[in-house]
Design an enzyme around this catalytic site. Structure first.
Site, short mmCIF file in Angstrom:
data_model
loop_
_atom_site.label_atom_id
_atom_site.label_comp_id
_atom_site.label_asym_id
_atom_site.label_seq_id
_atom_site.Cartn_x
_atom_site.Cartn_y
_atom_site.Cartn_z
N ARG A 66 0.82 -1.22 0.00
CA ARG A 66 0.00 0.00 0.00
C ARG A 66 0.85 1.26 0.00
NH1 ARG A 66 -3.47 -1.49 4.93
NH2 ARG A 66 -2.78 -3.64 4.90
N GLU A 103 0.98 -5.98 13.18
CA GLU A 103 -0.15 -6.06 14.11
C GLU A 103 -0.73 -7.47 14.10
OE1 GLU A 103 -3.39 -3.41 13.14
OE2 GLU A 103 -4.43 -3.80 15.03
O1 LIG Z 1 2.67 -0.17 11.70
P1 LIG Z 1 2.58 -1.65 11.41
O2 LIG Z 1 2.08 -2.44 12.59
O3 LIG Z 1 3.84 -2.19 10.86
O4 LIG Z 1 1.44 -1.85 10.32
C1 LIG Z 1 1.27 -1.05 9.20
C2 LIG Z 1 1.57 -1.77 7.93
O5 LIG Z 1 0.66 -2.88 7.76
C3 LIG Z 1 0.06 -2.79 6.46
O6 LIG Z 1 0.78 -3.49 5.49
P2 LIG Z 1 0.75 -5.08 5.32
O7 LIG Z 1 2.01 -5.64 5.90
O8 LIG Z 1 -0.55 -5.61 5.83
O9 LIG Z 1 0.93 -5.30 3.78
P3 LIG Z 1 0.18 -4.79 2.44
O10 LIG Z 1 0.51 -3.33 2.29
O11 LIG Z 1 0.87 -5.63 1.41
O12 LIG Z 1 -1.30 -5.02 2.58
C4 LIG Z 1 0.08 -1.31 6.14
O13 LIG Z 1 0.00 -1.07 4.74
C5 LIG Z 1 1.39 -0.85 6.73
O14 LIG Z 1 2.47 -1.02 5.83
N1 LIG Z 2 -5.88 -1.98 11.59
C1 LIG Z 2 -5.35 -1.94 10.36
N2 LIG Z 2 -6.09 -1.54 9.30
C2 LIG Z 2 -5.54 -1.50 8.06
N3 LIG Z 2 -4.29 -1.85 7.79
C3 LIG Z 2 -3.52 -2.24 8.82
N4 LIG Z 2 -2.23 -2.63 8.87
C4 LIG Z 2 -1.93 -2.93 10.16
N5 LIG Z 2 -2.99 -2.73 10.94
C5 LIG Z 2 -4.00 -2.31 10.14
#
Ligand SMILES: O=P(O)(O)OC[C@H]1O[C@H](OP(=O)(O)OP(=O)(O)O)[C@H](O)[C@@H]1O
Ligand SMILES: Nc1ncnc2[nH]cnc12
Length: 183
Positions: A66, A103
């Site tokens: 993202r 998370e």
């Molecule tokens: O602050 P944090 O606890 O590290 O969480 C935030 C991260 O989690 C999500 O990515 P995700 O790893 O789910 O991957 P994606 O972008 O491929 O969906 C989001 O896009 C952030 O990069």
């Molecule tokens: N609560 C949340 N919603 C969307 N993206 C996330 N990535 C990590 N935590 C998230």
């Protein structure tokens, strides 16, 4: 002040909240609904452009997946290059790797070793700050390459999950357009 109250309401209205995704107890803040809304997407990129223009950044780093969606159009708007930090095995040249906790799980991130130099002033962009694990790992990768992380920008932050404190401990102050605390 980069944005007014009405713009905050507009962005929050465009972000859907999905309870119990991807697992029980998680309130998932879904930026895909913001992306589907052309006005809200344009407002997001315009606000970030206003915040970060003319400040001497030389590169934006965005984290898969993202972070790419928001980091790449902002890099174009600012007239600077975009460096992807990717999940393992996706980058073709020599990389540095860093493991991190999420998370809802754990993963590894990688950056091309030759993507940045010690002279680079980096702006990290991601959609959302939760625990800060992703951005802490991304920062370590950028520092491995020898470049400086100058600023961190997010669309959303979830202050209850401690990301701000975790990043403060490594000398960084994140900025986010909207915050969800206790809601
Ligand atoms: O602050 P944090 O606890 O590290 O969480 C935030 C991260 O989690 C999500 O990515 P995700 O790893 O789910 O991957 P994606 O972008 O491929 O969906 C989001 O896009 C952030 O990069
Ligand atoms: N609560 C949340 N919603 C969307 N993206 C996330 N990535 C990590 N935590 C998230």
């Amino acid at each position: 002040m980069v944005m007014n109250e009405q713009q905050i309401v507009q962005l929050k209205a465009a972000i859907k909240t999905i309870p119990n995704y991807p697992s029980e107890g998680i309130l998932f803040r879904d930026v895909t609904s913001l992306l589907e809304n052309a006005e809200a997407f344009a407002l997001t990129i315009n606000l970030l452009t206003k915040k970060y223009e003319n400040q001497g950044f030389t590169k934006i780093v965005g984290t898969e997946a993202r972070g790419f969606i928001f980091g790449a159009p902002l890099a174009l708007a600012l007239g600077i290059g975009f460096i992807p930090v990717r999940k393992p095995g996706k980058l073709p040249r020599a990389t540095y790797s860093q493991a991190y906790q999420l998370e809802y799980g754990e993963d590894v991130l990688e950056i091309h070793r030759d993507a940045l130099t010690a002279d680079d002033k980096v702006l990290i962009i991601d959609d959302l700050l939760a625990t800060g694990g992703t951005i802490e790992a991304t920062t370590k990768l950028i520092r491995c390459v020898g470049a400086k992380v100058k600023d961190l920008g997010f669309i959303i932050s979830l202050p209850d999950l401690g990301g701000e404190k975790r990043l403060a401990a490594i000398g960084l102050t994140p900025y986010s357009l909207v915050q969800y605390a206790g809601e």
